[in-house]
Design an enzyme around this catalytic site. Structure first.
Site, mmCIF file in Angstrom:
data_model
loop_
_atom_site.group_PDB
_atom_site.id
_atom_site.type_symbol
_atom_site.label_atom_id
_atom_site.label_comp_id
_atom_site.label_asym_id
_atom_site.label_seq_id
_atom_site.Cartn_x
_atom_site.Cartn_y
_atom_site.Cartn_z
ATOM 1 N N ALA A 64 -3.399 29.018 -7.466
ATOM 2 C CA ALA A 64 -2.477 28.936 -8.556
ATOM 3 C C ALA A 64 -3.217 29.268 -9.928
ATOM 4 C CB ALA A 64 -1.859 27.702 -8.302
ATOM 5 N N GLY A 110 -3.875 28.047 -3.687
ATOM 6 C CA GLY A 110 -2.570 28.440 -3.556
ATOM 7 C C GLY A 110 -2.717 29.915 -2.609
ATOM 8 N N GLU A 133 -9.137 22.570 -4.199
ATOM 9 C CA GLU A 133 -8.017 21.438 -5.113
ATOM 10 C C GLU A 133 -8.606 20.120 -5.378
ATOM 11 O OE1 GLU A 133 -7.013 23.536 -2.761
ATOM 12 O OE2 GLU A 133 -4.980 24.115 -3.215
HETATM 13 N N1 DAK Z 1 -6.227 30.819 -12.268
HETATM 14 C C1 DAK Z 1 -6.451 31.363 -13.497
HETATM 15 N N2 DAK Z 1 -7.276 32.333 -13.778
HETATM 16 C C2 DAK Z 1 -8.164 32.553 -12.646
HETATM 17 C C3 DAK Z 1 -8.148 32.024 -11.614
HETATM 18 C C4 DAK Z 1 -7.021 30.891 -11.235
HETATM 19 N N3 DAK Z 1 -7.119 30.335 -10.100
HETATM 20 N N4 DAK Z 1 -9.184 32.299 -10.907
HETATM 21 C C5 DAK Z 1 -10.063 33.447 -11.723
HETATM 22 N N5 DAK Z 1 -9.159 33.513 -12.822
HETATM 23 C C6 DAK Z 1 -9.534 34.281 -13.952
HETATM 24 C C7 DAK Z 1 -10.980 33.827 -14.567
HETATM 25 O O1 DAK Z 1 -10.422 32.641 -15.613
HETATM 26 C C8 DAK Z 1 -11.173 35.061 -15.145
HETATM 27 O O2 DAK Z 1 -10.715 35.205 -16.542
HETATM 28 P P1 DAK Z 1 -11.282 35.508 -17.776
HETATM 29 O O3 DAK Z 1 -12.172 34.362 -18.216
HETATM 30 O O4 DAK Z 1 -11.891 36.809 -17.464
HETATM 31 O O5 DAK Z 1 -10.039 35.677 -18.687
HETATM 32 C C9 DAK Z 1 -11.007 35.970 -14.306
HETATM 33 O O6 DAK Z 1 -10.121 35.734 -13.388
HETATM 34 C C10 DAK Z 1 -12.169 36.496 -13.260
HETATM 35 O O7 DAK Z 1 -12.779 35.409 -12.960
HETATM 36 P P2 DAK Z 1 -14.167 34.989 -12.954
HETATM 37 O O8 DAK Z 1 -14.930 35.396 -14.222
HETATM 38 O O9 DAK Z 1 -14.241 33.406 -12.702
HETATM 39 O O10 DAK Z 1 -14.963 35.584 -11.763
HETATM 40 P P3 DAK Z 1 -16.078 35.215 -10.851
HETATM 41 O O11 DAK Z 1 -16.472 36.604 -9.943
HETATM 42 O O12 DAK Z 1 -17.296 34.724 -11.560
HETATM 43 O O13 DAK Z 1 -15.688 33.848 -9.959
HETATM 44 C C11 DAK Z 1 -13.964 32.948 -8.584
HETATM 45 C C12 DAK Z 1 -14.378 34.185 -9.019
HETATM 46 C C13 DAK Z 1 -12.820 33.148 -7.793
HETATM 47 C C14 DAK Z 1 -15.151 32.078 -7.689
HETATM 48 C C15 DAK Z 1 -13.791 32.229 -9.686
HETATM 49 O O14 DAK Z 1 -12.830 32.662 -10.631
HETATM 50 C C16 DAK Z 1 -13.114 30.648 -9.333
HETATM 51 O O15 DAK Z 1 -13.514 29.754 -9.015
HETATM 52 N N6 DAK Z 1 -11.589 30.664 -9.669
HETATM 53 C C17 DAK Z 1 -10.877 29.581 -9.577
HETATM 54 C C18 DAK Z 1 -10.506 29.147 -8.006
HETATM 55 C C19 DAK Z 1 -9.715 27.952 -7.959
HETATM 56 O O16 DAK Z 1 -10.404 26.950 -8.280
HETATM 57 N N7 DAK Z 1 -8.264 28.111 -7.602
HETATM 58 C C20 DAK Z 1 -7.479 27.089 -8.034
HETATM 59 C C21 DAK Z 1 -7.669 26.406 -6.711
HETATM 60 S S1 DAK Z 1 -6.252 25.135 -7.086
HETATM 61 C C22 DAK Z 1 1.035 23.458 -7.528
HETATM 62 C C23 DAK Z 1 1.066 23.826 -6.160
HETATM 63 C C24 DAK Z 1 -0.419 24.325 -5.829
HETATM 64 C C25 DAK Z 1 -1.323 24.420 -6.574
HETATM 65 C C26 DAK Z 1 -1.241 24.112 -7.899
HETATM 66 C C27 DAK Z 1 0.177 23.460 -8.556
HETATM 67 N N8 DAK Z 1 2.230 22.841 -8.036
HETATM 68 C C28 DAK Z 1 3.232 22.587 -6.965
HETATM 69 C C29 DAK Z 1 2.616 22.480 -9.374
HETATM 70 C C30 DAK Z 1 -2.586 25.185 -6.296
HETATM 71 C C31 DAK Z 1 -3.648 24.727 -6.876
HETATM 72 C C32 DAK Z 1 -4.841 25.696 -6.631
HETATM 73 O O17 DAK Z 1 -4.832 26.770 -6.235
#
Ligand code: DAK
Length: 255
Positions: A64, A110, A133
């Site tokens: 997400a 997500g 998460e």
């Molecule tokens: N959200 C927003 N932007 C994201 C993103 C994300 N999940 N994942 C990556 N990006 C963006 C980064 O911020 C970066 O943008 P800039 O800084 O260049 O503007 C761009 O994508 C490239 O990412 P990286 O520079 O970080 O790329 P790397 O190769 O270094 O790393 C990575 C790739 C996938 C390991 C890293 O980007 C990462 O750790 N991303 C986040 C993974 C993560 O934690 N995902 C979220 C999981 S929690 C809800 C229900 C469900 C949820 C939420 C709310 N409700 C009902 C309200 C679910 C929550 C989740 O999914």
């Protein structure tokens, strides 16, 4: 549509989540666009199978959109979770046509929940899958605590979610989280080939299979009873007549 691309060929709809600058992270707009795309495809009789993938070769969906949900309140979180299930995740799981997730890179949070709500998952060899998460002070909110144990078992699900670790495509295959792993260059063709095989079978029978199998995972109904009822209904379809007649006439059925 801004974040979702759609292409339809030979009864197969390919949906591409297109936010490459954010590794295809799911924001509200993308969820809404995916939801309306599914509504459109549900009633399109020309479409028999769907493939969902992410834009580029780095990510399926990296979760997400963290920038968007960082400011949510307790009420907003609960409301949006319920809405998200209804708008997208349950819609995918209960979709009347098979959906293949072509997992072409990171499938996190997500993003993995989206892949798990699809009926079949095929991963490229560079894919990394995880539910991170708890590292953000959250729990999976789009069905991850329910669908992951169904696919990999309770112990491995608890391990994956509480450690917030990513696993690679090979381990995901061994654990039963994905059906198949292929080199990235072959992912699209592999998914198309599987989709095409499905599209050649009776669409009404394929749809009935999805309902019967889903029935087995629904506490409110008896899956065997759904199977019996769906089996009976097959005998009233033109597709059953065509399938059996084709066999007896030693030709391929034309569904
Ligand atoms: N959200 C927003 N932007 C994201 C993103 C994300 N999940 N994942 C990556 N990006 C963006 C980064 O911020 C970066 O943008 P800039 O800084 O260049 O503007 C761009 O994508 C490239 O990412 P990286 O520079 O970080 O790329 P790397 O190769 O270094 O790393 C990575 C790739 C996938 C390991 C890293 O980007 C990462 O750790 N991303 C986040 C993974 C993560 O934690 N995902 C979220 C999981 S929690 C809800 C229900 C469900 C949820 C939420 C709310 N409700 C009902 C309200 C679910 C929550 C989740 O999914």
């Amino acid at each position: 549509m801004e974040n979702v691309l759609l292409e339809i060929n030979d009864h197969i709809a390919q949906i591409t989540i297109h936010r490459p600058q954010a590794l295809n992270a799911l924001n509200k707009q993308t969820i809404s666009e995916l939801s309306s795309t599914l509504d459109e495809l549900s009633g399109n009789e020309d479409v028999r199978v769907l493939i969902i993938t992410g834009s580029g070769n780095k990510a399926f969906v990296a979760g997400a959109d963290i920038k968007e949900f960082a400011e949510f309140s307790v009420t907003e979180g609960a409301q949006l979770a319920a809405l998200g299930h209804e708008m997208l995740f349950d819609k995918l799981e209960n979709f009347p046509k098979p959906i293949i997730a072509a997992v072409n890179g990171f499938a996190l949070g997500g993003g993995l929940e989206l892949a798990m709500a699809c009926h079949i998952r095929i991963a490229s060899d560079n894919a990394k899958l995880g539910l991170p998460e708890t590292s953000l002070g959250l729990i999976p909110g789009y069905g991850g605590t329910q669908r992951l144990p169904q696919l990999v078992g309770k112990g491995k699900a608890i391990e994956m979610i509480t450690t917030a670790s990513m696993i690679n495509a090979q381990d995901a295959h061994t654990w039963g989280l994905v059906n198949q792993v292929v080199p990235q260059a072959e992912l699209a063709a592999t998914c198309q080939k599987m989709a095409s095989k499905i599209a050649h079978n009776s669409p009404s029978a394929v749809s009935a299979v999805l309902r019967a199998i889903a029935g087995g995972f629904n506490d409110k109904v008896n899956g065997y009873n759904i199977e019996i009822s769906e089996f009976g209904k097959c005998f009233g379809t033109d597709e059953f007549k065509e399938g059996t007649t084709a066999f007896l006439e030693k030709r391929k059925p034309n569904f």
